[in-house]
Design an enzyme around this catalytic site. Structure first.
Site, PDB file in Angstrom:
ATOM      1  N   SER A 143       0.749  -1.237   0.076  1.00  0.00           N
ATOM      2  CA  SER A 143       0.076  -0.012  -0.104  1.00  0.00           C
ATOM      3  C   SER A 143       1.108   1.063   0.166  1.00  0.00           C
ATOM      4  O   SER A 143       1.899   1.037   0.475  1.00  0.00           O
ATOM      5  CB  SER A 143      -0.497  -0.200   1.190  1.00  0.00           C
ATOM      6  OG  SER A 143      -1.313   1.164   0.975  1.00  0.00           O
ATOM      7  N   TYR A 157      -2.230   0.041  10.573  1.00  0.00           N
ATOM      8  CA  TYR A 157      -2.156  -0.710   9.404  1.00  0.00           C
ATOM      9  C   TYR A 157      -1.004  -0.173   8.005  1.00  0.00           C
ATOM     10  O   TYR A 157      -0.171  -1.529   7.667  1.00  0.00           O
ATOM     11  CB  TYR A 157      -3.570  -0.127   8.834  1.00  0.00           C
ATOM     12  CG  TYR A 157      -3.833  -0.414   7.045  1.00  0.00           C
ATOM     13  CD1 TYR A 157      -4.406  -1.385   6.409  1.00  0.00           C
ATOM     14  CD2 TYR A 157      -3.513   0.984   5.870  1.00  0.00           C
ATOM     15  CE1 TYR A 157      -4.159  -2.241   4.750  1.00  0.00           C
ATOM     16  CE2 TYR A 157      -3.672  -0.189   4.404  1.00  0.00           C
ATOM     17  CZ  TYR A 157      -3.795  -1.201   4.812  1.00  0.00           C
ATOM     18  OH  TYR A 157      -3.815  -1.331   3.100  1.00  0.00           O
TER      19      TYR A 157
HETATM   20  P1  NAP Z   1     -11.662  -5.417   0.433  1.00  0.00           P
HETATM   21  O1  NAP Z   1     -12.649  -5.719  -1.415  1.00  0.00           O
HETATM   22  O2  NAP Z   1     -11.821  -5.441   1.948  1.00  0.00           O
HETATM   23  O3  NAP Z   1     -11.924  -6.945   0.498  1.00  0.00           O
HETATM   24  C1  NAP Z   1     -11.016  -7.640   1.430  1.00  0.00           C
HETATM   25  C2  NAP Z   1     -10.603  -9.019   0.603  1.00  0.00           C
HETATM   26  O4  NAP Z   1     -10.009  -9.704   1.387  1.00  0.00           O
HETATM   27  C3  NAP Z   1     -11.813 -10.375   0.576  1.00  0.00           C
HETATM   28  O5  NAP Z   1     -12.069 -10.931  -0.450  1.00  0.00           O
HETATM   29  C4  NAP Z   1     -12.114 -10.777   2.144  1.00  0.00           C
HETATM   30  O6  NAP Z   1     -12.577 -11.836   2.027  1.00  0.00           O
HETATM   31  C5  NAP Z   1     -10.427 -11.178   1.820  1.00  0.00           C
HETATM   32  N1  NAP Z   1      -9.902 -11.268   3.288  1.00  0.00           N
HETATM   33  C6  NAP Z   1      -9.920 -10.647   4.139  1.00  0.00           C
HETATM   34  N2  NAP Z   1      -9.446 -11.318   5.607  1.00  0.00           N
HETATM   35  C7  NAP Z   1      -9.255 -12.358   4.991  1.00  0.00           C
HETATM   36  C8  NAP Z   1      -8.243 -13.498   5.834  1.00  0.00           C
HETATM   37  N3  NAP Z   1      -8.343 -13.316   7.223  1.00  0.00           N
HETATM   38  N4  NAP Z   1      -8.060 -14.648   4.809  1.00  0.00           N
HETATM   39  C9  NAP Z   1      -8.811 -14.588   3.763  1.00  0.00           C
HETATM   40  N5  NAP Z   1      -8.620 -13.504   2.854  1.00  0.00           N
HETATM   41  C10 NAP Z   1      -9.372 -12.602   3.584  1.00  0.00           C
HETATM   42  O7  NAP Z   1     -10.780  -4.890   0.515  1.00  0.00           O
HETATM   43  P2  NAP Z   1      -9.488  -4.404  -0.891  1.00  0.00           P
HETATM   44  O8  NAP Z   1      -9.604  -2.788  -1.163  1.00  0.00           O
HETATM   45  O9  NAP Z   1      -9.530  -5.177  -2.079  1.00  0.00           O
HETATM   46  O10 NAP Z   1      -8.078  -5.041  -0.406  1.00  0.00           O
HETATM   47  C11 NAP Z   1      -6.988  -5.747  -0.589  1.00  0.00           C
HETATM   48  C12 NAP Z   1      -5.194  -5.585  -1.192  1.00  0.00           C
HETATM   49  O11 NAP Z   1      -5.352  -4.251  -1.473  1.00  0.00           O
HETATM   50  C13 NAP Z   1      -5.054  -5.326   0.592  1.00  0.00           C
HETATM   51  O12 NAP Z   1      -4.150  -5.852   1.224  1.00  0.00           O
HETATM   52  C14 NAP Z   1      -5.974  -4.388   0.895  1.00  0.00           C
HETATM   53  O13 NAP Z   1      -4.267  -3.344   2.237  1.00  0.00           O
HETATM   54  C15 NAP Z   1      -4.377  -4.088  -0.556  1.00  0.00           C
HETATM   55  N6  NAP Z   1      -4.769  -2.372  -0.909  1.00  0.00           N
HETATM   56  C16 NAP Z   1      -6.195  -1.199  -0.538  1.00  0.00           C
HETATM   57  C17 NAP Z   1      -6.442  -0.315  -1.183  1.00  0.00           C
HETATM   58  C18 NAP Z   1      -7.634   0.620  -1.340  1.00  0.00           C
HETATM   59  O14 NAP Z   1      -7.449   1.068  -1.218  1.00  0.00           O
HETATM   60  N7  NAP Z   1      -8.660  -0.174  -1.212  1.00  0.00           N
HETATM   61  C19 NAP Z   1      -5.469   0.353  -1.161  1.00  0.00           C
HETATM   62  C20 NAP Z   1      -3.854  -0.505  -1.046  1.00  0.00           C
HETATM   63  C21 NAP Z   1      -3.543  -1.303  -0.373  1.00  0.00           C
HETATM   64  P3  NAP Z   1     -13.892 -11.970   1.895  1.00  0.00           P
HETATM   65  O15 NAP Z   1     -15.111 -11.570   1.008  1.00  0.00           O
HETATM   66  O16 NAP Z   1     -14.745 -14.233   2.369  1.00  0.00           O
HETATM   67  O17 NAP Z   1     -14.764 -11.298   3.214  1.00  0.00           O
END
Ligand code: NAP
Length: 244
Positions: A143, A157
């Site tokens: 991130s 985080y």
């Molecule tokens: P999201 O839409 O909330 O999706 C999170 C995903 O992680 C879901 O598929 C969820 O599964 C899964 N998950 C959560 N806890 C888990 C666990 N203990 N074991 C297995 N799966 C788990 O989030 P996102 O924004 O796509 O984020 C994806 C990655 O990108 C993360 O690492 C986040 O920190 C990073 N990121 C995001 C952003 C942003 O702005 N969105 C920016 C920088 C980095 P379920 O569907 O089953 O709940």
């Protein structure tokens, strides 16, 4: 080489976009999820619609036993993985450090950091020439927070992602001569369900491009790193932030 990809947290957001785009680039995909089985099933159907194989596997990747079961299920359904995207992540706890709960601190590091180490370890056993295998690629979703620090909001985080950057760099060097590339992608503000809606609406216009990114824009970078087009790229972090 067979192209079998595990995407942790592949059921929603960035992980779902990666799973779909990777299928279009020739990968069979093991879609991991922890709670949203229906969403994972939809992603599996999209992958199959691209003519690739897919399986959805429930596993809490912060737990070692679940990680071992995830890799075993992938091998049984699709074959040994030659790609891993460590993507599952959470944001729990908001505010200054002096207001954060022990439980939120621990869970943040378990899901965002420890899971990446556990999954990378299992991937290496199945990819490294040292283990008689034929190589592979690991992409860690970090991130922009890792380097901005997120004061007043998510220092925990941010630190969990800074550790991911350390993992990427060190592991890349550790396995560079064993046929494995390791890289990371650092997204900025991306439109997914991880966001707090009020904060998202406030921050998006302040980015240099004056908008948030989409999951597909992150997935494009990840799929490139997974591909042979990135064959001389290892230990690198690719920023996908709209200039942030
Ligand atoms: P999201 O839409 O909330 O999706 C999170 C995903 O992680 C879901 O598929 C969820 O599964 C899964 N998950 C959560 N806890 C888990 C666990 N203990 N074991 C297995 N799966 C788990 O989030 P996102 O924004 O796509 O984020 C994806 C990655 O990108 C993360 O690492 C986040 O920190 C990073 N990121 C995001 C952003 C942003 O702005 N969105 C920016 C920088 C980095 P379920 O569907 O089953 O709940």
């Amino acid at each position: 080489m067979s192209r079998v990809l595990i995407v942790t947290g592949g059921s929603r957001g960035i992980g779902a976009a990666i799973s779909r785009l990777a299928a279009g680039d020739g990968w069979d995909v093991c879609v991991n999820y922890v709670a949203h089985a229906e969403r994972a099933k939809e992603v599996v159907e999209s992958v199959r619609a691209c003519g690739r194989e897919a399986v959805a596997v429930e596993a809490d990747v912060s737990r070692e036993g679940d990680v071992l079961a995830l890799f075993a299920a992938c091998e049984e359904a699709l074959g040994a993985p030659t790609g891993l995207v460590n993507n599952a992540g959470i944001i729990t706890g908001f505010g200054r450090l002096d207001n954060l709960a022990d439980e939120d601190l621990r869970r943040t590091f378990e899901v965002n950091t420890i899971s990446y180490f556990l999954c990378a370890r299992e991937a290496i056993k199945r990819m490294s020439t040292r283990h008689g295998r034929r190589g592979g690629v690991i992409v860690n979703i970090s991130s922009r927070a890792a380097t901005s620090g997120m004061p007043g909001e998510y220092v925990h985080y941010a630190a969990s992602k800074a550790a991911v950057n350390g993992l990427t760099r060190g592991l890349a060097l550790e396995v560079a001569a064993e046929g494995i590339r390791v890289a990371s992608v650092s997204p900025g503000l991306i439109d997914t369900e991880i966001q707090r809606p009020e904060r998202f609406a406030r921050i998006a216009p302040t980015t240099p491009m004056q908008r948030a990114g989409t999951p597909d824009e992150v997935a494009e970078a990840v799929v490139w790193l997974l591909s042979d087009k990135a064959s001389y790229v290892t230990g690198a972090d690719l920023s996908v932030t709209g200039g942030r």
